[in-house]
Motif scaffolding. Sequence first.
Motif, short mmCIF file in Angstrom:
data_model
loop_
_atom_site.label_atom_id
_atom_site.label_comp_id
_atom_site.label_asym_id
_atom_site.label_seq_id
_atom_site.Cartn_x
_atom_site.Cartn_y
_atom_site.Cartn_z
N TRP A 13 0.82 -1.22 0.00
CA TRP A 13 0.00 0.00 0.00
C TRP A 13 0.85 1.27 0.00
O TRP A 13 0.40 2.33 0.42
CB TRP A 13 -0.95 -0.01 1.20
N LEU A 18 -0.47 3.35 -4.92
CA LEU A 18 -1.32 4.54 -4.87
C LEU A 18 -1.17 5.39 -6.13
O LEU A 18 -2.14 5.90 -6.66
CB LEU A 18 -1.01 5.37 -3.62
N LEU A 21 -2.98 3.47 -8.90
CA LEU A 21 -4.43 3.61 -8.74
C LEU A 21 -4.91 4.98 -9.22
O LEU A 21 -5.82 5.07 -10.05
CB LEU A 21 -4.82 3.42 -7.27
N VAL A 22 -4.29 6.04 -8.70
CA VAL A 22 -4.71 7.40 -9.06
C VAL A 22 -4.30 7.71 -10.50
O VAL A 22 -5.05 8.34 -11.25
CB VAL A 22 -4.13 8.44 -8.08
N TRP A 93 -7.73 14.95 -0.07
CA TRP A 93 -7.11 13.92 -0.90
C TRP A 93 -8.02 12.72 -1.09
O TRP A 93 -7.90 11.99 -2.06
CB TRP A 93 -5.74 13.52 -0.32
N ALA A 97 -8.95 11.25 -4.79
CA ALA A 97 -8.99 9.81 -5.10
C ALA A 97 -10.35 9.42 -5.66
O ALA A 97 -10.45 8.62 -6.61
CB ALA A 97 -8.70 8.99 -3.84
N GLN A 263 -1.06 10.67 1.70
CA GLN A 263 -0.99 9.21 1.77
C GLN A 263 -2.24 8.62 2.44
O GLN A 263 -2.86 7.70 1.92
CB GLN A 263 0.28 8.79 2.53
N ILE A 266 -5.65 9.45 0.26
CA ILE A 266 -5.81 8.63 -0.95
C ILE A 266 -6.03 7.16 -0.59
O ILE A 266 -6.93 6.51 -1.11
CB ILE A 266 -4.59 8.81 -1.90
N ALA A 267 -5.21 6.65 0.35
CA ALA A 267 -5.31 5.23 0.73
C ALA A 267 -6.69 4.92 1.30
O ALA A 267 -7.33 3.92 0.93
CB ALA A 267 -4.23 4.88 1.74
N VAL A 270 -9.52 5.21 -1.46
CA VAL A 270 -9.56 4.01 -2.31
C VAL A 270 -10.11 2.82 -1.54
O VAL A 270 -10.92 2.05 -2.04
CB VAL A 270 -8.14 3.69 -2.86
N GLY A 414 -4.83 -5.24 -1.40
CA GLY A 414 -4.00 -4.47 -2.32
C GLY A 414 -3.60 -5.28 -3.54
O GLY A 414 -3.54 -4.76 -4.66
#
Length: 443
Positions: A13, A18, A21-22, A93, A97, A263, A266-267, A270, A414
């Motif tokens: 992760w 990240l 993903l983004v 953030w 995301a 971090q 976004i994490a 998602v 993940g």
Amino acid sequence: MLQFFTALDNIVWGAPLLVLLVGTGIYLTVRLGLLQVLKLPKAFKLIFTEDKGSGDISSFAALATALAATVGTGNIVGVATAIKAGGPGALFWMWVAAFFGMATKYAEGLLAIKYRTKDANGEISGGPMYYIVNGMGQKWKPLAIFFAVAGILVAFFGIGTFSQVNSITSSLENSFGISPKIVSIVIAVIVAIIIFGGIQSISKVSEKIVPFMAIIYIIATLAVIGFNAKALPEALTLIFKGAFTETAAVGGFAGAVAKEAIQKGIARGVFSNESGLGSAPIAAAAAKTNEPVEQGLISMTGTFIDTIIICTLTGLSIIVSGEWMTKGLEGAPLTQAAFSTVFGTPGTLALTFCLILFAFTTILGWSYYGERCFEFLFGTKHIRIYRTIFVIMVALGGFLQLELIWIVADIVNGLMALPNLIALLALSPIIIKETKAYFAKHK
């Protein structure tokens, strides 16, 4: 062993996943011409349009089933955790995301319909494992198998069982002193009754519970924000400033740098809406439609509802109440504290009720995701074995307190994203071609 898996979790992760993903979301947003903004009104209109096409369940039921899995404890616990660790800027953030995640979710829904198939029982099967094999070719089957294995592991050990059951049992124990062991067995019995009826049964329950729980939660959070309306301008300032600068605060909050906000935001964003993880297209594939683009648009609204609406309201409730600065409060208790500033003890109980519904529907949604992954690997003959194991895992949730399982669950979660994102990028020319053709036809 715990240290090893924690380190592995941080790698899985970490920044590369990240960014992937983004980055996939940004790429699809540009290539699809801001579709998630320009076509959002049409997407919401399609949810309530009569279904025309073959499938197992209505488009609305497919969306409700996907939302059942995504609108979970992450919307209450995850948002609180992100704000506590990254400050109010983490919410900004999360929005980033979600914005790009809507384009990813659209692509997943489109491919789910285009490459779905039927199993030996005549039920629809779809999702990343099928658009990898049917879209990219048989030589990519190992990638599809990798996804399916990760999906089963997440269903058995991760989002699907232990973490959700633990959320329900701990909240009921804290609020009413009910034994976690009794609660987990009761949940297992109810889950067994529903999931042995297949997708029809799961979708019927989801159709009823999901809108109900979302409306109750939205009204409650709006009341908290309304009660603290004077603090709203300052809260919004904190969100936008904290997204790019260090957030200093009094009390127990020492300050979070922008990197932490990015971090965590976004994490958790998602993790909450699952855009790019490849789970939602498994439910989308069962929808009664012959138009891949239309199901893609409907799927896209799931990310909007989950993060842009529900996560935002949770975050604003926590920030305007000022509870995010209280030392020692994090996770569900932090959100409960925000609710209790307006509603007192009834507010805490109301949030417990919402948490139970959110977690329970996530169990149902993930039971179906795991089942379709299991069917891809082993066929339809052994589905009852899968369902039995799943119910046993749910029952065990109240007996286990293993930190290692949580971390392993996060890792396999993940790992689901990797094959799915590879497929989305590889099949992006088809996504763009289908989209252009559809809108040219319906101009």
